[in-house]
Design a protein around this motif. Structure first.
Motif, PDB file in Angstrom:
ATOM      1  N   LYS A 145      36.982  25.376 -35.339  1.00 30.41           N
ATOM      2  CA  LYS A 145      36.059  25.553 -36.464  1.00 30.41           C
ATOM      3  C   LYS A 145      36.002  27.009 -36.915  1.00 30.41           C
ATOM      4  CE  LYS A 145      32.938  21.716 -35.340  1.00 30.41           C
ATOM      5  NZ  LYS A 145      31.607  21.373 -34.771  1.00 30.41           N
ATOM      6  N   THR A 146      35.999  27.923 -35.954  1.00 27.21           N
ATOM      7  CA  THR A 146      35.928  29.347 -36.323  1.00 27.21           C
ATOM      8  C   THR A 146      37.160  29.774 -37.100  1.00 27.21           C
ATOM      9  OG1 THR A 146      36.921  30.080 -34.228  1.00 27.21           O
ATOM     10  CG2 THR A 146      34.515  29.876 -34.303  1.00 27.21           C
ATOM     11  N   ARG A 147      38.244  29.040 -36.985  1.00 29.85           N
ATOM     12  CA  ARG A 147      39.484  29.344 -37.694  1.00 29.85           C
ATOM     13  C   ARG A 147      39.708  28.417 -38.882  1.00 29.85           C
ATOM     14  NH1 ARG A 147      39.126  30.848 -32.835  1.00 29.85           N
ATOM     15  NH2 ARG A 147      40.231  32.662 -31.996  1.00 29.85           N
ATOM     16  N   LYS A 148      38.657  27.662 -39.214  1.00 31.45           N
ATOM     17  CA  LYS A 148      38.669  26.745 -40.369  1.00 31.45           C
ATOM     18  C   LYS A 148      39.851  25.769 -40.318  1.00 31.45           C
ATOM     19  CE  LYS A 148      36.337  30.155 -43.290  1.00 31.45           C
ATOM     20  NZ  LYS A 148      35.014  29.652 -42.881  1.00 31.45           N
ATOM     21  N   MET A 149      40.107  25.272 -39.107  1.00 33.23           N
ATOM     22  CA  MET A 149      41.196  24.315 -38.916  1.00 33.23           C
ATOM     23  C   MET A 149      40.742  22.876 -39.134  1.00 33.23           C
ATOM     24  SD  MET A 149      42.905  26.093 -35.542  1.00 33.23           S
ATOM     25  CE  MET A 149      44.344  25.040 -35.464  1.00 33.23           C
ATOM     26  N   VAL A 150      39.425  22.665 -39.159  1.00 30.39           N
ATOM     27  CA  VAL A 150      38.886  21.327 -39.428  1.00 30.39           C
ATOM     28  C   VAL A 150      37.814  21.458 -40.505  1.00 30.39           C
ATOM     29  CG1 VAL A 150      39.377  20.321 -37.175  1.00 30.39           C
ATOM     30  CG2 VAL A 150      37.263  21.573 -37.496  1.00 30.39           C
ATOM     31  N   THR A 151      37.738  20.455 -41.361  1.00 28.83           N
ATOM     32  CA  THR A 151      36.727  20.454 -42.427  1.00 28.83           C
ATOM     33  C   THR A 151      35.645  19.415 -42.177  1.00 28.83           C
ATOM     34  OG1 THR A 151      38.108  18.914 -43.698  1.00 28.83           O
ATOM     35  CG2 THR A 151      38.381  21.267 -44.148  1.00 28.83           C
ATOM     36  N   LYS A 152      35.903  18.521 -41.231  1.00 31.13           N
ATOM     37  CA  LYS A 152      34.952  17.468 -40.883  1.00 31.13           C
ATOM     38  C   LYS A 152      34.727  17.510 -39.383  1.00 31.13           C
ATOM     39  CE  LYS A 152      34.464  12.413 -41.101  1.00 31.13           C
ATOM     40  NZ  LYS A 152      35.172  11.148 -41.408  1.00 31.13           N
ATOM     41  N   GLU A 153      33.522  17.178 -38.927  1.00 31.40           N
ATOM     42  CA  GLU A 153      33.190  17.217 -37.498  1.00 31.40           C
ATOM     43  C   GLU A 153      34.015  16.181 -36.719  1.00 31.40           C
ATOM     44  OE1 GLU A 153      32.429  18.049 -34.111  1.00 31.40           O
ATOM     45  OE2 GLU A 153      31.016  19.182 -35.370  1.00 31.40           O
TER      46      GLU A 153
END
Length: 237
Positions: A145-153
């Motif tokens: 998440k900190t690397r914006k690799m996922v947009t949904k949980e």
């Protein structure tokens, strides 16, 4: 009286130490009493060949026991040239348990591998591995998440596991080795944070158990898992 002098519904002391490994995307040292398991989560930008192009990821697990995790030295499975049936069963159980609470599509086409290494065994290694593995997975996904690799949980819920059984005619929670080795019934139960049952592994070692006893054991497990879920929340807060 239980060998540990615990009450029938009393668990061993449980602890989680996060971020123990410098290089892993997620890691946790989980302790259920004298059972200690080191769990590491590794993110890889690759998938098993049969999953490629399907737009979803994968969570899998590997499990192993160090040679002196037990009273007598256990030969490394690598030296034997193959994994035992027990090892294969446990690592598949860990992987299944984590996938039930993971949105694989939200992961993208990536794989997270959970390595569970038993440093010290005193009963309940698979239940400790599953419970600690969720924390390692949580931290791995936080890293993404900190690397914006996922947009949904990707994490849908928590998952934890505990053992229970019938020892000297009495249903008990969280068996250590002296109880596990002498139990009339031995059971491992995996549940989600919302109370759903993921898997029940139950065996009558000596005396067949009744449906009523099964209900009592599930009730004990539900109490134990609820406690583990609470401890997981505190650990990642």
């Amino acid at each position: 009286m239980r060998p540990s002098r615990r009450a029938p519904d009393e668990m061993r002391k449980v602890s989680f130490e996060r971020g123990l490994l410098r290089h892993a995307e997620g890691s946790c040292l989980v302790k259920f009493g004298d059972t200690h398991v080191l769990v590491a989560a590794t993110l890889e930008e690759k998938l098993p060949p049969w999953l490629k192009g399907q737009g979803r990821g994968w969570v899998t697990a590997e499990y192993g026991m160090l040679p002196r995790a037990t009273g007598d030295r256990t030969r490394r499975e690598a030296a034997a040239g193959k994994q035992s049936g027990r090892t294969l069963e446990i690592q598949r159980l860990v992987g299944r348990s984590l996938r039930t609470v993971t949105d694989l599509v939200a992961l993208g086409e990536r794989q997270i591998t959970i390595d569970c290494d038993v440093l010290q065994a005193d009963g309940g290694t698979r239940t400790a591995a599953i419970t600690g593995a969720w924390i390692a997975l949580y931290d791995c996904i936080a890293w993404m998440k900190t690397r914006k690799m996922v947009t949904k949980e990707p994490l849908l819920d928590q998952v934890a596991a505990v053992s229970c059984g019938v020892y000297q005619g009495e249903p008990v929670l969280d068996l250590d080795y002296p109880e596990d080795s002498e139990a009339d019934t031995d059971m491992n139960i995996v549940m989600t944070g919302k109370g759903g049952i993921v898997e029940i592994q139950g065996t009558a070692e000596k005396i067949p158990f009744s449906e009523a006893e099964l209900g009592v054991l599930i009730g004990l497990a539900r109490k134990g898992v609820a406690r583990l879920i609470e401890l997981q929340k505190l650990a990642v807060a």
